[in-house]
Write a protein that holds these residues in place. Structure first.
Motif, PDB file in Angstrom:
ATOM      1  N   HIS A   2     -30.393 -27.155  -4.039  1.00  0.00           N
ATOM      2  CA  HIS A   2     -29.650 -26.033  -4.587  1.00  0.00           C
ATOM      3  C   HIS A   2     -30.672 -24.989  -5.064  1.00  0.00           C
ATOM      4  CE1 HIS A   2     -26.429 -23.884  -6.560  1.00  0.00           C
ATOM      5  NE2 HIS A   2     -27.162 -23.830  -7.651  1.00  0.00           N
ATOM      6  N   VAL A   3     -30.376 -23.723  -4.812  1.00  0.00           N
ATOM      7  CA  VAL A   3     -31.302 -22.638  -5.148  1.00  0.00           C
ATOM      8  C   VAL A   3     -30.659 -21.741  -6.204  1.00  0.00           C
ATOM      9  CG1 VAL A   3     -32.633 -20.693  -4.248  1.00  0.00           C
ATOM     10  CG2 VAL A   3     -32.147 -22.659  -2.771  1.00  0.00           C
ATOM     11  N   GLU A   4     -31.454 -21.390  -7.205  1.00  0.00           N
ATOM     12  CA  GLU A   4     -31.009 -20.452  -8.230  1.00  0.00           C
ATOM     13  C   GLU A   4     -32.066 -19.361  -8.374  1.00  0.00           C
ATOM     14  OE1 GLU A   4     -28.863 -23.903 -10.949  1.00  0.00           O
ATOM     15  OE2 GLU A   4     -30.600 -22.860 -11.723  1.00  0.00           O
ATOM     16  N   VAL A   5     -31.644 -18.157  -8.671  1.00  0.00           N
ATOM     17  CA  VAL A   5     -32.601 -17.077  -8.917  1.00  0.00           C
ATOM     18  C   VAL A   5     -32.324 -16.449 -10.277  1.00  0.00           C
ATOM     19  CG1 VAL A   5     -32.982 -16.557  -6.493  1.00  0.00           C
ATOM     20  CG2 VAL A   5     -31.221 -15.323  -7.728  1.00  0.00           C
ATOM     21  N   ASP A   6     -33.382 -16.022 -10.917  1.00  0.00           N
ATOM     22  CA  ASP A   6     -33.292 -15.338 -12.202  1.00  0.00           C
ATOM     23  C   ASP A   6     -33.588 -13.863 -11.935  1.00  0.00           C
ATOM     24  OD1 ASP A   6     -33.500 -14.342 -14.749  1.00  0.00           O
ATOM     25  OD2 ASP A   6     -34.722 -15.998 -15.500  1.00  0.00           O
ATOM     26  N   ASP A  29     -31.700  -0.583  -3.531  1.00  0.00           N
ATOM     27  CA  ASP A  29     -32.093   0.411  -4.528  1.00  0.00           C
ATOM     28  C   ASP A  29     -33.322   0.039  -5.354  1.00  0.00           C
ATOM     29  OD1 ASP A  29     -30.558  -1.602  -5.668  1.00  0.00           O
ATOM     30  OD2 ASP A  29     -29.700  -0.282  -7.185  1.00  0.00           O
ATOM     31  N   ASP A  30     -33.483  -1.242  -5.679  1.00  0.00           N
ATOM     32  CA  ASP A  30     -34.614  -1.615  -6.534  1.00  0.00           C
ATOM     33  C   ASP A  30     -35.409  -2.822  -6.030  1.00  0.00           C
ATOM     34  OD1 ASP A  30     -32.814  -3.630  -7.038  1.00  0.00           O
ATOM     35  OD2 ASP A  30     -32.530  -3.137  -9.152  1.00  0.00           O
ATOM     36  N   GLY A  31     -34.997  -3.403  -4.930  1.00  0.00           N
ATOM     37  CA  GLY A  31     -35.750  -4.514  -4.342  1.00  0.00           C
ATOM     38  C   GLY A  31     -35.575  -5.854  -5.006  1.00  0.00           C
ATOM     39  N   VAL A  32     -34.708  -5.945  -5.980  1.00  0.00           N
ATOM     40  CA  VAL A  32     -34.474  -7.222  -6.659  1.00  0.00           C
ATOM     41  C   VAL A  32     -33.817  -8.201  -5.689  1.00  0.00           C
ATOM     42  CG1 VAL A  32     -33.125  -8.351  -8.503  1.00  0.00           C
ATOM     43  CG2 VAL A  32     -34.371  -6.234  -8.960  1.00  0.00           C
ATOM     44  N   VAL A  33     -34.193  -9.458  -5.830  1.00  0.00           N
ATOM     45  CA  VAL A  33     -33.730 -10.513  -4.934  1.00  0.00           C
ATOM     46  C   VAL A  33     -32.198 -10.643  -4.938  1.00  0.00           C
ATOM     47  CG1 VAL A  33     -33.928 -12.349  -6.674  1.00  0.00           C
ATOM     48  CG2 VAL A  33     -34.101 -12.913  -4.238  1.00  0.00           C
ATOM     49  N   ILE A  34     -31.678 -10.933  -3.748  1.00  0.00           N
ATOM     50  CA  ILE A  34     -30.272 -11.287  -3.563  1.00  0.00           C
ATOM     51  C   ILE A  34     -30.268 -12.683  -2.960  1.00  0.00           C
ATOM     52  CG2 ILE A  34     -28.136 -10.786  -2.321  1.00  0.00           C
ATOM     53  CD1 ILE A  34     -29.111  -7.863  -2.093  1.00  0.00           C
ATOM     54  N   LEU A  35     -29.570 -13.597  -3.577  1.00  0.00           N
ATOM     55  CA  LEU A  35     -29.468 -14.957  -3.050  1.00  0.00           C
ATOM     56  C   LEU A  35     -28.306 -14.997  -2.059  1.00  0.00           C
ATOM     57  CD1 LEU A  35     -30.423 -17.884  -3.090  1.00  0.00           C
ATOM     58  CD2 LEU A  35     -28.887 -18.274  -5.026  1.00  0.00           C
ATOM     59  N   LEU A  36     -28.629 -15.205  -0.781  1.00  0.00           N
ATOM     60  CA  LEU A  36     -27.614 -15.218   0.269  1.00  0.00           C
ATOM     61  C   LEU A  36     -26.938 -16.568   0.402  1.00  0.00           C
ATOM     62  CD1 LEU A  36     -29.622 -13.328   3.049  1.00  0.00           C
ATOM     63  CD2 LEU A  36     -27.898 -12.374   1.499  1.00  0.00           C
ATOM     64  N   ASP A  37     -27.689 -17.635   0.107  1.00  0.00           N
ATOM     65  CA  ASP A  37     -27.167 -18.984   0.299  1.00  0.00           C
ATOM     66  C   ASP A  37     -27.762 -19.900  -0.769  1.00  0.00           C
ATOM     67  OD1 ASP A  37     -26.228 -21.404   1.195  1.00  0.00           O
ATOM     68  OD2 ASP A  37     -27.057 -21.223   3.205  1.00  0.00           O
ATOM     69  N   SER A  38     -26.957 -20.297  -1.737  1.00  0.00           N
ATOM     70  CA  SER A  38     -27.468 -21.141  -2.827  1.00  0.00           C
ATOM     71  C   SER A  38     -27.595 -22.612  -2.433  1.00  0.00           C
ATOM     72  CB  SER A  38     -26.576 -21.010  -4.062  1.00  0.00           C
ATOM     73  OG  SER A  38     -25.270 -21.450  -3.756  1.00  0.00           O
ATOM     74  N   VAL A  48     -37.697 -22.459   2.024  1.00  0.00           N
ATOM     75  CA  VAL A  48     -37.245 -22.165   0.655  1.00  0.00           C
ATOM     76  C   VAL A  48     -38.305 -22.607  -0.363  1.00  0.00           C
ATOM     77  CG1 VAL A  48     -35.491 -22.700  -1.076  1.00  0.00           C
ATOM     78  CG2 VAL A  48     -34.814 -22.256   1.289  1.00  0.00           C
ATOM     79  N   ARG A  49     -38.903 -23.762  -0.135  1.00  0.00           N
ATOM     80  CA  ARG A  49     -39.969 -24.213  -1.040  1.00  0.00           C
ATOM     81  C   ARG A  49     -41.152 -23.243  -1.010  1.00  0.00           C
ATOM     82  NH1 ARG A  49     -38.328 -29.481   0.734  1.00  0.00           N
ATOM     83  NH2 ARG A  49     -37.426 -30.601  -1.028  1.00  0.00           N
ATOM     84  N   GLU A  50     -41.491 -22.761   0.172  1.00  0.00           N
ATOM     85  CA  GLU A  50     -42.578 -21.787   0.285  1.00  0.00           C
ATOM     86  C   GLU A  50     -42.228 -20.517  -0.489  1.00  0.00           C
ATOM     87  OE1 GLU A  50     -43.718 -20.798   4.273  1.00  0.00           O
ATOM     88  OE2 GLU A  50     -44.908 -19.094   3.628  1.00  0.00           O
ATOM     89  N   ALA A  51     -40.995 -20.054  -0.327  1.00  0.00           N
ATOM     90  CA  ALA A  51     -40.558 -18.842  -1.033  1.00  0.00           C
ATOM     91  C   ALA A  51     -40.673 -19.017  -2.541  1.00  0.00           C
ATOM     92  CB  ALA A  51     -39.120 -18.504  -0.637  1.00  0.00           C
ATOM     93  N   CYS A  55     -43.326 -16.865  -5.099  1.00  0.00           N
ATOM     94  CA  CYS A  55     -42.742 -15.880  -6.025  1.00  0.00           C
ATOM     95  C   CYS A  55     -43.685 -15.656  -7.211  1.00  0.00           C
ATOM     96  CB  CYS A  55     -41.376 -16.355  -6.517  1.00  0.00           C
ATOM     97  SG  CYS A  55     -40.626 -15.194  -7.676  1.00  0.00           S
ATOM     98  N   PRO A  56     -44.217 -14.445  -7.365  1.00  0.00           N
ATOM     99  CA  PRO A  56     -45.179 -14.187  -8.440  1.00  0.00           C
ATOM    100  C   PRO A  56     -44.555 -14.214  -9.837  1.00  0.00           C
ATOM    101  CG  PRO A  56     -44.659 -12.150  -7.285  1.00  0.00           C
ATOM    102  CD  PRO A  56     -43.994 -13.267  -6.524  1.00  0.00           C
ATOM    103  N   ALA A  57     -43.241 -14.130  -9.915  1.00  0.00           N
ATOM    104  CA  ALA A  57     -42.572 -14.131 -11.217  1.00  0.00           C
ATOM    105  C   ALA A  57     -41.892 -15.461 -11.530  1.00  0.00           C
ATOM    106  CB  ALA A  57     -41.524 -13.019 -11.251  1.00  0.00           C
ATOM    107  N   ALA A  58     -42.004 -16.423 -10.605  1.00  0.00           N
ATOM    108  CA  ALA A  58     -41.343 -17.720 -10.773  1.00  0.00           C
ATOM    109  C   ALA A  58     -39.849 -17.527 -11.051  1.00  0.00           C
ATOM    110  CB  ALA A  58     -42.009 -18.548 -11.865  1.00  0.00           C
ATOM    111  N   ALA A  59     -39.248 -16.635 -10.296  1.00  0.00           N
ATOM    112  CA  ALA A  59     -37.836 -16.313 -10.489  1.00  0.00           C
ATOM    113  C   ALA A  59     -36.903 -17.183  -9.652  1.00  0.00           C
ATOM    114  CB  ALA A  59     -37.587 -14.846 -10.163  1.00  0.00           C
ATOM    115  N   ILE A  60     -37.484 -18.076  -8.839  1.00  0.00           N
ATOM    116  CA  ILE A  60     -36.677 -18.948  -7.979  1.00  0.00           C
ATOM    117  C   ILE A  60     -36.785 -20.372  -8.499  1.00  0.00           C
ATOM    118  CG2 ILE A  60     -36.365 -19.854  -5.648  1.00  0.00           C
ATOM    119  CD1 ILE A  60     -37.724 -17.237  -4.651  1.00  0.00           C
ATOM    120  N   ARG A  61     -35.632 -20.985  -8.733  1.00  0.00           N
ATOM    121  CA  ARG A  61     -35.597 -22.369  -9.218  1.00  0.00           C
ATOM    122  C   ARG A  61     -34.918 -23.220  -8.163  1.00  0.00           C
ATOM    123  NH1 ARG A  61     -31.773 -25.214 -12.947  1.00  0.00           N
ATOM    124  NH2 ARG A  61     -32.913 -27.029 -13.650  1.00  0.00           N
ATOM    125  N   LEU A  62     -35.541 -24.357  -7.840  1.00  0.00           N
ATOM    126  CA  LEU A  62     -34.989 -25.281  -6.858  1.00  0.00           C
ATOM    127  C   LEU A  62     -34.513 -26.529  -7.579  1.00  0.00           C
ATOM    128  CD1 LEU A  62     -37.757 -24.982  -4.135  1.00  0.00           C
ATOM    129  CD2 LEU A  62     -35.691 -23.601  -4.428  1.00  0.00           C
TER     130      LEU A  62
END
Length: 65
Positions: A2-6, A29-38, A48-51, A55-62
Motif C-alpha cells: 500500500h502506498v501513501e503520500v504526504d 500547477d505546482d508539481g506536487v505528487v499525485i498518487l494514481l494508485d495506492s 515503487v520502492r525505487e520511487a 524521494c528527497p523529502a521522504a514524502a512516500i510511505r510504503l
C-alpha cells in the motif's frame, strides 16, 4: 503493498514520476505528487520502492501487506 503520500512534504522533484509513472503523477500547477494508485500491482513493487527511496523529502510511505 500500500502506498501513501504526504503532499505537504512533497518538494516537487518529480523523481517518483520518473521511477513509477503508473503510480505517481504531478499536479500541473505546482508539481506536487499525485498518487494514481495506492495499491499497485505487485509487478510494480520494485519501481515503487525505487520511487520512495529517491524521494528527497521522504514524502512516500510504503506499507507492506
Amino acid at each position: 503493498m500500500h502506498v501513501e503520500v504526504d503532499e505537504p512534504k512533497c518538494v516537487s522533484a518529480g523523481l517518483c514520476v520518473m521511477s513509477a509513472p503508473d503510480v505517481f503523477d504531478q499536479r500541473d500547477d505546482d508539481g506536487v505528487v499525485i498518487l494514481l494508485d495506492s495499491d499497485p500491482d505487485t509487478a510494480l513493487d520494485e519501481e515503487v520502492r525505487e520511487a520512495a527511496g529517491l524521494c528527497p523529502a521522504a514524502a512516500i510511505r510504503l506499507v507492506e501487506k
